[in-house]
Design a protein around this motif. Structure first.
Motif, PDB file in Angstrom:
ATOM      1  N   THR A 473       1.101  -1.233   0.045  1.00  0.00           N
ATOM      2  CA  THR A 473      -0.222   0.182  -0.207  1.00  0.00           C
ATOM      3  C   THR A 473       0.976   1.205  -0.060  1.00  0.00           C
ATOM      4  O   THR A 473       1.631   1.468   0.873  1.00  0.00           O
ATOM      5  CB  THR A 473      -0.973  -0.050   1.228  1.00  0.00           C
ATOM      6  OG1 THR A 473      -1.755  -1.031   1.293  1.00  0.00           O
ATOM      7  CG2 THR A 473      -1.831   1.228   1.083  1.00  0.00           C
ATOM      8  N   VAL A 506      -2.065  -0.925  -3.740  1.00  0.00           N
ATOM      9  CA  VAL A 506      -3.033  -0.211  -3.563  1.00  0.00           C
ATOM     10  C   VAL A 506      -2.437   1.122  -3.422  1.00  0.00           C
ATOM     11  O   VAL A 506      -1.419   1.460  -2.692  1.00  0.00           O
ATOM     12  CB  VAL A 506      -3.799  -0.526  -2.246  1.00  0.00           C
ATOM     13  CG1 VAL A 506      -5.018   0.620  -2.120  1.00  0.00           C
ATOM     14  CG2 VAL A 506      -4.414  -2.053  -2.251  1.00  0.00           C
ATOM     15  N   GLN A 567      -8.986   2.377   2.989  1.00  0.00           N
ATOM     16  CA  GLN A 567      -7.663   1.601   2.876  1.00  0.00           C
ATOM     17  C   GLN A 567      -8.070   0.251   3.641  1.00  0.00           C
ATOM     18  O   GLN A 567      -7.662  -0.822   3.230  1.00  0.00           O
ATOM     19  CB  GLN A 567      -6.758   2.338   3.437  1.00  0.00           C
ATOM     20  CG  GLN A 567      -5.312   1.376   3.216  1.00  0.00           C
ATOM     21  CD  GLN A 567      -4.850   0.835   1.905  1.00  0.00           C
ATOM     22  OE1 GLN A 567      -5.410   1.659   0.908  1.00  0.00           O
ATOM     23  NE2 GLN A 567      -4.565  -0.367   1.840  1.00  0.00           N
TER      24      GLN A 567
END
Length: 581
Positions: A473, A506, A567
């Motif tokens: 991420t 991500v 998230q």
């Protein structure tokens, strides 16, 4: 007939005088009159001195302090900003018109008038088209560096008047070289007058008011008399020069100053002159606007008032146009003068209009008394005023806080001192824009993980967080545009290459306010290349306006992954449940 509300609101927005004029009363009038008296006393010698700095006849300083103040009172939004000639703009005026005509000629004065008109036109048009945001593109440390260097240049340029010699130059090396070359020609009487006037003015700034208070004067009267220090220096040195005929001993004096109100004047409409002055006018407009807005916002905040930058452009623009049609030169809001105006109790811009009346009376009645005024006294006034602008501590502060900002400030100071004010201010503008592009071209990107027991994500290098080897991420802390799109693309590839465990990437977009076309193309390319090596690209926490644009493209349809609301949702969906619990 009463105007419809929308029409009245529009008028009040474009003519701020209609707003504060509705509640104007006797108490406000008294406060404005007292402030006007104090500022008038301060402005008379400053106006003469700054015209001298610009290489113009002294009366043009007075002319630039009458009609422009009235124009700003009508169109300006700051209730404390004092408009008129200022040191930095005077120096820039001298640099701008110095190459067009010989100093002291009618053409030189006409060029200065034209410069004011062009600058006023630019500022007004920028205000009409709501371009007040341009002030945000100038780095404050860079502007502070430019003003500091300009203060040094201005003070150095006035040494010739303290010495009574001829010296020329628009940068520090040539100025110092010229002064040193003419040093043997120093007029000792002029030097004594200059040193005594300078010392007196420095003492007046801090020492006179406490002395008057100790003598039993009331604070308001003590403040007025302290502000009258420059007028006292002008009066005493003028009287001494007249009594002893010092002009016959080499002391240079102002000479005849025309008596009367400003004459109506017209700028030149020569295409050659306009093209020669255009860039200089633009730089003067930007620097003047930034300086004025900074002062106005600071003073407005102290009384919980607000200014409107776009309307300030119109106010300053009309003030400069007024200067041009009344025989003046470029003006802007002055820091020291505005602070004095504020401290003296000014409540509305009417204080500026009353100051204009005071200057007009001085132009009508007092100018014959200025014939024997030594130029050394005016030079002392300038030196004392501009040295308060010099602040080399900005170098120390930026060195400790940001080496990039330090480099920009140091470069601006060195370029201004070494090559002159126009090169310095141009460099300041370019460096400010360059700083913005440099900083945003390398956006902060943090790899984040889940803080245990929460739904918050933080930098893995700063916090003890949960991560999964199959998921990366990346939180992007900057809007994405043409200057940084490739940086993010390269950052992505560098992170995933060689790590065979990664299955998902991500991009956490909580700080992304915009994605332009160049950045969109980079994201499309990153999506394609990641897919080729078996990695799925996802987005999370995309803001509404950004998402609206993405949905108008093919990117969302081609995205190999999903767009998650948060998230935490992305981590729950893409990793085993025990890691996200």
């Amino acid at each position: 007939m009463r105007l419809p509300r929308p029409t009245r609101a529009t008028l009040e927005r474009n003519l701020p005088i209609l707003q504060w004029g509705k509640s104007y009363d006797r108490d406000t009038l008294t406060s404005d009159l007292v402030a006007a008296v104090i500022v008038t006393i301060m402005l008379i010698p400053q106006s003469l001195a700054y015209a001298l700095l610009a290489g113009l006849p002294p009366e043009m300083g007075l002319y630039a302090s009458i009609l422009p103040l009235v124009a700003y009172a009508v169109f300006g939004t700051s209730r404390a900003l004092a408009v008129g000639p200022v040191a930095v703009v005077s120096l820039m005026t001298a640099a701008a018109v110095g190459n067009l005509a010989l100093q002291g000629t009618a053409e030189y004065a006409a060029a200065a008038i034209t410069l004011a008109f062009i600058s006023g036109l630019m500022l007004t048009l920028m205000g009409v088209f709501r371009l007040g945001f341009i002030a945000n593109f100038l780095s404050h440390p860079v502007i502070a560096g430019f003003i500091t260097a300009s203060g040094v240049l201005i003070a150095t340029s006035q040494l010739k008047h303290l010495l009574g010699v001829d010296a020329h130059g628009h940068n520090l090396p040539t100025l110092l070289g010229s002064i040193l070359a003419h040093l043997p020609e120093t007029n000792l009487i002029t030097l004594v007058i200059g040193i005594m006037a300078t010392g007196f003015l420095f003492w007046v700034r801090k020492g006179l008011k406490p002395l008057l208070l100790d003598a039993g004067l009331k604070p308001r009267m003590a403040d007025i008399l302290a502000k009258a220090g420059p007028v006292g220096a002008v009066a005493v040195t003028t009287l001494v020069t007249w009594l002893f005929g010092l002009q016959n001993h080499g002391v240079r004096i102002v000479g005849e100053v025309p008596m009367g109100l400003p004459p109506l004047s017209l700028p030149s409409f020569s295409g050659e002159i306009w093209s020669s002055l255009f860039v200089s006018a633009l730089l003067i407009s930007i620097i003047g606007f930034v300086e004025s807005v900074s002062v106005a916002q600071t003073l407005a905040a102290k009384k919980r008032q607000r200014i409107i930058p776009d309307q300030e452009l119109v106010g300053l623009g009309t003030a400069n146009i007024a200067a041009a049609i009344s025989g003046g030169y470029p003006v802007t809001g002055g820091f020291a003068r505005s602070v004095v105006n504020f401290d003296a109790g000014a409540e509305t811009p009417a204080a500026g209009a009353f100051t204009a009346v005071g200057i007009a009376l001085a132009a009508l009645l007092l100018t014959p008394l200025l014939f024997f005024l030594p130029k050394a006294t005016l030079a002392a006034t300038i030196i004392v005023a501009v040295l308060s602008l010099v602040d080399f501590s900005i170098l120390k502060r930026t060195w400790h806080y940001s080496r990039v900002d330090f480099s920009a400030v140091a470069a601006t100071i060195l370029l201004t001192l070494g090559f002159g004010v126009e090169v310095g201010v141009s460099a300041g503008v370019l460096i400010s824009i360059g700083l913005f592009l440099y900083k945003t071209s390398r956006p902060h990107v943090a790899e984040v993980g889940l803080v245990p027991g929460t739904q918050h994500f933080r930098n893995i290098l700063r916090h003890d967080v949960q991560t999964d080897p199959s998921l990366v991420t990346l939180r992007i802390d900057e809007s994405l545009y043409f200057a940084n799109a490739r940086y993010l693309e390269d950052y992505l590839y560098d992170r995933v290459v060689g790590d065979n465990d990664i299955r998902h990437v991500v991009l956490m977009c909580s700080a992304v306010n915009e994605i332009d076309m160049s950045a969109l193309e980079s994201l499309e390319e990153a999506n394609r290349r990641l897919h080729e090596i078996g990695i799925t690209l996802h987005l999370s926490e995309v803001k509404g306006p950004v998402m609206d644009r993405l949905q108008r493209s093919h990117f969302i349809n081609d995205l190999t992954g999903r767009v998650f609301l948060s998230q935490y949702d992305a981590m729950v969906a893409l990793t085993p449940n025990e890691n996200a619990a």
